[in-house]
Design a protein around this motif. Structure first.
Motif, PDB file in Angstrom:
ATOM      1  N   UNK A 128       0.842  -1.198   0.000  1.00  0.00           N
ATOM      2  CA  UNK A 128       0.000   0.000   0.000  1.00  0.00           C
ATOM      3  C   UNK A 128       0.874   1.243   0.000  1.00  0.00           C
ATOM      4  N   UNK A 129       0.249   2.377  -0.200  1.00  0.00           N
ATOM      5  CA  UNK A 129       0.989   3.642  -0.253  1.00  0.00           C
ATOM      6  C   UNK A 129       1.715   3.920   1.053  1.00  0.00           C
ATOM      7  N   UNK A 130       1.192   3.417   2.175  1.00  0.00           N
ATOM      8  CA  UNK A 130       1.831   3.685   3.465  1.00  0.00           C
ATOM      9  C   UNK A 130       2.855   2.609   3.842  1.00  0.00           C
ATOM     10  N   UNK A 131       3.136   1.683   2.938  1.00  0.00           N
ATOM     11  CA  UNK A 131       4.166   0.681   3.182  1.00  0.00           C
ATOM     12  C   UNK A 131       3.679  -0.632   3.751  1.00  0.00           C
ATOM     13  N   UNK A 132       2.402  -0.734   4.104  1.00  0.00           N
ATOM     14  CA  UNK A 132       1.863  -2.005   4.593  1.00  0.00           C
ATOM     15  C   UNK A 132       1.752  -2.983   3.429  1.00  0.00           C
ATOM     16  N   UNK A 133       1.688  -4.269   3.738  1.00  0.00           N
ATOM     17  CA  UNK A 133       1.531  -5.305   2.727  1.00  0.00           C
ATOM     18  C   UNK A 133       0.176  -5.975   2.903  1.00  0.00           C
TER      19      UNK A 133
ATOM     20  N   UNK B  86       3.554 -20.747   3.536  1.00  0.00           N
ATOM     21  CA  UNK B  86       4.469 -19.771   4.116  1.00  0.00           C
ATOM     22  C   UNK B  86       4.446 -18.517   3.261  1.00  0.00           C
ATOM     23  N   UNK B  87       4.303 -17.365   3.898  1.00  0.00           N
ATOM     24  CA  UNK B  87       4.302 -16.081   3.207  1.00  0.00           C
ATOM     25  C   UNK B  87       5.604 -15.369   3.571  1.00  0.00           C
ATOM     26  N   UNK B  88       6.358 -14.953   2.548  1.00  0.00           N
ATOM     27  CA  UNK B  88       7.626 -14.260   2.763  1.00  0.00           C
ATOM     28  C   UNK B  88       7.631 -13.015   1.894  1.00  0.00           C
ATOM     29  N   UNK B  89       7.841 -11.851   2.504  1.00  0.00           N
ATOM     30  CA  UNK B  89       7.964 -10.600   1.765  1.00  0.00           C
ATOM     31  C   UNK B  89       9.064  -9.781   2.415  1.00  0.00           C
ATOM     32  N   UNK B  90      10.086  -9.470   1.653  1.00  0.00           N
ATOM     33  CA  UNK B  90      11.144  -8.593   2.139  1.00  0.00           C
ATOM     34  C   UNK B  90      11.763  -9.025   3.453  1.00  0.00           C
ATOM     35  N   UNK B  91      11.970 -10.307   3.656  1.00  0.00           N
ATOM     36  CA  UNK B  91      12.588 -10.784   4.885  1.00  0.00           C
ATOM     37  C   UNK B  91      11.589 -11.058   6.003  1.00  0.00           C
ATOM     38  N   UNK B  92      10.378 -10.580   5.881  1.00  0.00           N
ATOM     39  CA  UNK B  92       9.344 -10.894   6.863  1.00  0.00           C
ATOM     40  C   UNK B  92       8.646 -12.175   6.416  1.00  0.00           C
TER      41      UNK B  92
ATOM     42  N   UNK C 242      -7.355 -12.953   3.696  1.00  0.00           N
ATOM     43  CA  UNK C 242      -6.515 -11.780   3.459  1.00  0.00           C
ATOM     44  C   UNK C 242      -5.682 -11.512   4.689  1.00  0.00           C
ATOM     45  N   UNK C 243      -4.401 -11.241   4.484  1.00  0.00           N
ATOM     46  CA  UNK C 243      -3.482 -10.933   5.578  1.00  0.00           C
ATOM     47  C   UNK C 243      -2.863  -9.575   5.305  1.00  0.00           C
ATOM     48  N   UNK C 244      -2.823  -8.748   6.342  1.00  0.00           N
ATOM     49  CA  UNK C 244      -2.180  -7.421   6.263  1.00  0.00           C
ATOM     50  C   UNK C 244      -1.112  -7.359   7.331  1.00  0.00           C
ATOM     51  N   UNK C 245       0.003  -6.751   6.989  1.00  0.00           N
ATOM     52  CA  UNK C 245       1.047  -6.567   7.984  1.00  0.00           C
ATOM     53  C   UNK C 245       1.866  -5.351   7.616  1.00  0.00           C
ATOM     54  N   UNK C 246       2.541  -4.827   8.606  1.00  0.00           N
ATOM     55  CA  UNK C 246       3.370  -3.644   8.398  1.00  0.00           C
ATOM     56  C   UNK C 246       4.603  -4.022   7.616  1.00  0.00           C
ATOM     57  N   UNK C 247       4.922  -3.199   6.632  1.00  0.00           N
ATOM     58  CA  UNK C 247       6.159  -3.399   5.893  1.00  0.00           C
ATOM     59  C   UNK C 247       7.285  -2.694   6.627  1.00  0.00           C
ATOM     60  N   UNK C 248       8.491  -2.899   6.186  1.00  0.00           N
ATOM     61  CA  UNK C 248       9.622  -2.213   6.816  1.00  0.00           C
ATOM     62  C   UNK C 248       9.420  -0.719   6.713  1.00  0.00           C
TER      63      UNK C 248
END
Length: 174
Positions: free
Chosen positions: A124-129, A144-150, A163-169
């Motif tokens: 998203x625009x605010x960096x969340x995935x 297993x979900x992997x994005x940018x080391x998370x 649907x899963x949402x999480x904070x990006x770096x």
């Protein structure tokens, strides 16, 4: 769609489509569709299209349209006599996209189907995935979900979407 986006730098917008399958929407978004607009998804008890405007002053014979245009099994059926409505199960899977994605979200490359789980992932625009996962199999499946080391592991219930949402770096959750 992906080739068209590469050539033009612009996404393909799917408009006036009538495919109610959330799996199709997931696949189209994976192929870089920029939007997915369903056509005539609210009908009356007879399958006639509903027109929500108070006036029909555009030289169209609406009685003829109503008599000849019948789509009995659309997403939402409104009974104009009893004033109640029903919705098809697909509404809930489609809602995963409508609720959690917003204009300006950017699709990320993601892996192919794994353990029967299909996916599309956005930033998203605010960096969340946001990851929308679809499981068309008759059994629950872990992925297993992997994005940018998370990374995290989830179980997606049989025949469902999650649907899963999480904070990006450096991002904040929306």
């Amino acid at each position: 769609m992906r080739d068209a986006r590469k050539e033009t730098g612009k996404p393909v917008h799917l408009t006036e489509t009538s495919d109610l399958s959330p799996s199709t929407v997931l696949d189209d978004f994976r192929l870089d569709a920029g939007s997915y607009v369903l056509w005539a998804q609210a009908t009356d008890q007879d399958g006639g299209t509903l027109h929500w405007t108070p006036s029909r002053d555009n030289d169209i014979d609406w009685e003829q349209v109503g008599a000849t245009t019948k789509w009995p099994d659309r997403l939402v059926k409104v009974n104009t006599v009893t004033k109640d409505f029903t919705v098809r199960d697909e509404l809930y899977g489609l809602g995963q996209f409508a609720k959690y994605l917003a204009p300006g979200d950017v699709r990320l490359d993601s892996s192919a189907t794994e353990n029967g789980i299909r996916n599309v992932v956005y930033r998203s625009r605010n960096g969340a995935h946001v990851a929308v996962l679809g499981n068309n199999a008759g059994t629950d499946s872990r992925v297993r979900v992997v994005v940018g080391g998370q990374k995290f592991v989830v179980t997606v219930p049989a025949n469902s979407f999650a649907t899963y949402r999480w904070k990006g770096y450096g991002g904040r959750d929306r």
